[in-house]
Design an enzyme around this catalytic site. Structure first.
Site, PDB file in Angstrom:
ATOM      1  N   GLN A 114      34.720  46.017  50.749  1.00 34.01           N
ATOM      2  CA  GLN A 114      35.387  46.876  49.825  1.00 34.01           C
ATOM      3  C   GLN A 114      36.135  47.269  50.516  1.00 34.01           C
ATOM      4  OE1 GLN A 114      35.516  50.037  46.917  1.00 34.01           O
ATOM      5  NE2 GLN A 114      36.625  49.385  45.549  1.00 34.01           N
ATOM      6  N   SER A 117      40.971  52.426  50.092  1.00 38.91           N
ATOM      7  CA  SER A 117      40.899  52.959  50.403  1.00 38.91           C
ATOM      8  C   SER A 117      41.936  53.504  51.876  1.00 38.91           C
ATOM      9  CB  SER A 117      40.040  53.587  50.194  1.00 38.91           C
ATOM     10  OG  SER A 117      39.334  54.609  49.358  1.00 38.91           O
ATOM     11  N   SER A 149      32.162  50.917  52.828  1.00 38.78           N
ATOM     12  CA  SER A 149      29.899  50.936  53.140  1.00 38.78           C
ATOM     13  C   SER A 149      30.503  49.395  54.028  1.00 38.78           C
ATOM     14  CB  SER A 149      29.772  50.748  51.631  1.00 38.78           C
ATOM     15  OG  SER A 149      30.446  52.389  51.509  1.00 38.78           O
ATOM     16  N   GLU A 232      33.360  49.896  39.638  1.00 30.76           N
ATOM     17  CA  GLU A 232      32.095  50.148  40.121  1.00 30.76           C
ATOM     18  C   GLU A 232      32.306  51.443  39.545  1.00 30.76           C
ATOM     19  OE1 GLU A 232      33.332  52.101  45.065  1.00 30.76           O
ATOM     20  OE2 GLU A 232      35.759  52.221  43.202  1.00 30.76           O
ATOM     21  N   GLU A 365      39.302  64.453  39.974  1.00 33.87           N
ATOM     22  CA  GLU A 365      40.944  64.576  39.495  1.00 33.87           C
ATOM     23  C   GLU A 365      41.484  62.996  39.047  1.00 33.87           C
ATOM     24  OE1 GLU A 365      39.518  67.208  42.920  1.00 33.87           O
ATOM     25  OE2 GLU A 365      39.865  65.292  42.257  1.00 33.87           O
TER      26      GLU A 365
END
Length: 395
Positions: A114, A117, A149, A232, A365
């Site tokens: 993936q 980020s 990952s 996910e 958060e």
């Protein structure tokens, strides 16, 4: 009706096992046959590895194959492909994309990672700066991704990139399927607090992606990515697990093995955390039943939030039970591991690795914001950048 469907599934499994004896059939051939029989993801449509039955029947089919000694399909390494890429390709992929990617993904022939980020856009995925520029029938991609990952094992990646910086950040994104063997892909290990390199950083330099590998419409990347992220969070916090498994099971064993360390305060915390973990497990079961036949919704964020909190508090309690013995650690040698094994490792590993649970798959958060706004209907948090072109935002 469910009993009738179960018996039909049982018959289909028995027929497949008779034609492809798992003791003599190689794993890839077996899983190709399982996919073609609709017994891969039974809740997927016909022709896509499924039979269009209820999602809650999947564990029943998996158990039948497990009892027969059927081979695994590399699920430990290919969790991103099976749990995130596959349902997204099913939801947004063209028939050609589904035919190309779903079967080898299921059979374990192609590993997926993936590419979401970034160094400047972790919690705020919509702020990604990796650029994809149209060049004829292709897209040229440049940028950097982190916390990826199994990137060092993967042949394919799901990728979100910015295709229109003149639009607000959520609407200028596009979703792609990226070939990780492209010469412009550079994968480097990221060493974690555990000493292992479970994640990677990935540099993309003039990576060429055919437009045929765009998933969804141009500019629709945020909508497609939301489907991936919801799946996910289910794969992280909403998986079907037996009672007292995972971190809870490991800590419970430590508790029972050290009666001399028991105090009233630790006893109360152990009971409370056991109850909370069991409540989370049952809530996950209920959610899976609700989404049978559909895609997970924002409720998956609550499960992921609960899972992270539970793991971290249980791992901390275990170290208190063990005292100075809990401070020991296995080995600081860097290992390129492909799977996280909370139950099979030392208490020190569990304590350190659990810190990542509140970051990976969306920070706690962000999960709280999603639950507050999309589940509870509370007022939306003020966002000053919502209607501003991404290129005009301070970064």
């Amino acid at each position: 009706m469910t009993d009738t469907v179960r018996e039909d599934l049982r018959g289909r499994v028995e027929s497949l096992l008779a034609e492809h004896d798992p003791r003599t059939t190689d794993a890839v051939t077996f899983h190709r046959a399982r996919f073609d029989s609709g017994l891969a993801w039974v809740y997927f449509p016909l022709g896509s590895g499924g039979l269009g039955v209820e999602r809650e029947l999947q564990p029943f089919v998996d158990e039948l194959f497990d009892q027969a000694g059927a081979p695994g399909n590399n699920a430990e390494v290919n969790g991103i492909g099976l749990g995130m890429a596959a349902p997204t390709i099913l939801a947004f992929g063209t028939p050609e994309q589904q035919r190309r990617f779903l079967r080898p993904l299921w059979a374990g022939e192609e590993i997926w990672c993936q590419l979401f980020s970034e160094p400047g856009a972790g919690s705020d995925l919509a702020a990604v700066s990796t650029r994809a520029v149209r060049d004829g029938d292709d897209w040229i991609v440049n940028g950097q991704k982190v916390w990826t990952s199994v990137a060092h094992k993967a042949q394919w990646a799901i990728l979100v990139a910015r295709t229109d910086p003149s639009r607000p950040k959520h609407s200028g994104l596009t979703y792609f399927l990226c070939d990780m063997t492209d010469p412009g892909v550079d994968v480097r290990p990221l060493r974690q607090i555990t000493g292992e390199a479970e994640f990677n950083e990935v540099f993309l330099t003039d990576v060429r992606i055919p437009d045929a590998h765009r998933l969804g419409q141009e500019g629709e990347g945020w909508r497609v990515a939301t489907t991936t992220l919801n799946n996910e969070r289910v794969s992280i916090g909403g998986r079907a697990v037996p009672r007292e498994s995972g971190v809870l099971g490991a800590v419970a064993r430590t508790w029972r093995s050290n009666p001399d360390r028991h105090t009233p305060e630790l006893h109360d915390r152990m009971l409370r955390l056991w109850v909370e973990a069991e409540a989370g497990r049952l809530a996950a079961t209920r959610m899976r039943q609700r989404v049978s036949g559909g895609q997970p919704g924002p409720e998956s964020s609550a499960l992921k939030l609960s899972f992270a909190r539970s793991n971290q508090q249980l791992a901390g309690l275990e170290l208190e039970i063990l005292g100075e013995q809990g401070l020991r650690y296995d080995d600081w040698t860097m290992v390129r591991t492909e799977r996280v094994d909370f139950a099979g490792r030392s208490p020190g590993y569990r304590y350190l690795r659990a810190k990542g649970n509140s970051i990976e798959g969306g920070t706690s958060e962000i999960m709280r914001n999603i639950v507050a706004e999309r589940v509870l209907g509370l007022p939306v948090e003020a966002r000053g950048d919502k209607d501003i072109a991404w290129k005009d935002l301070a970064r």
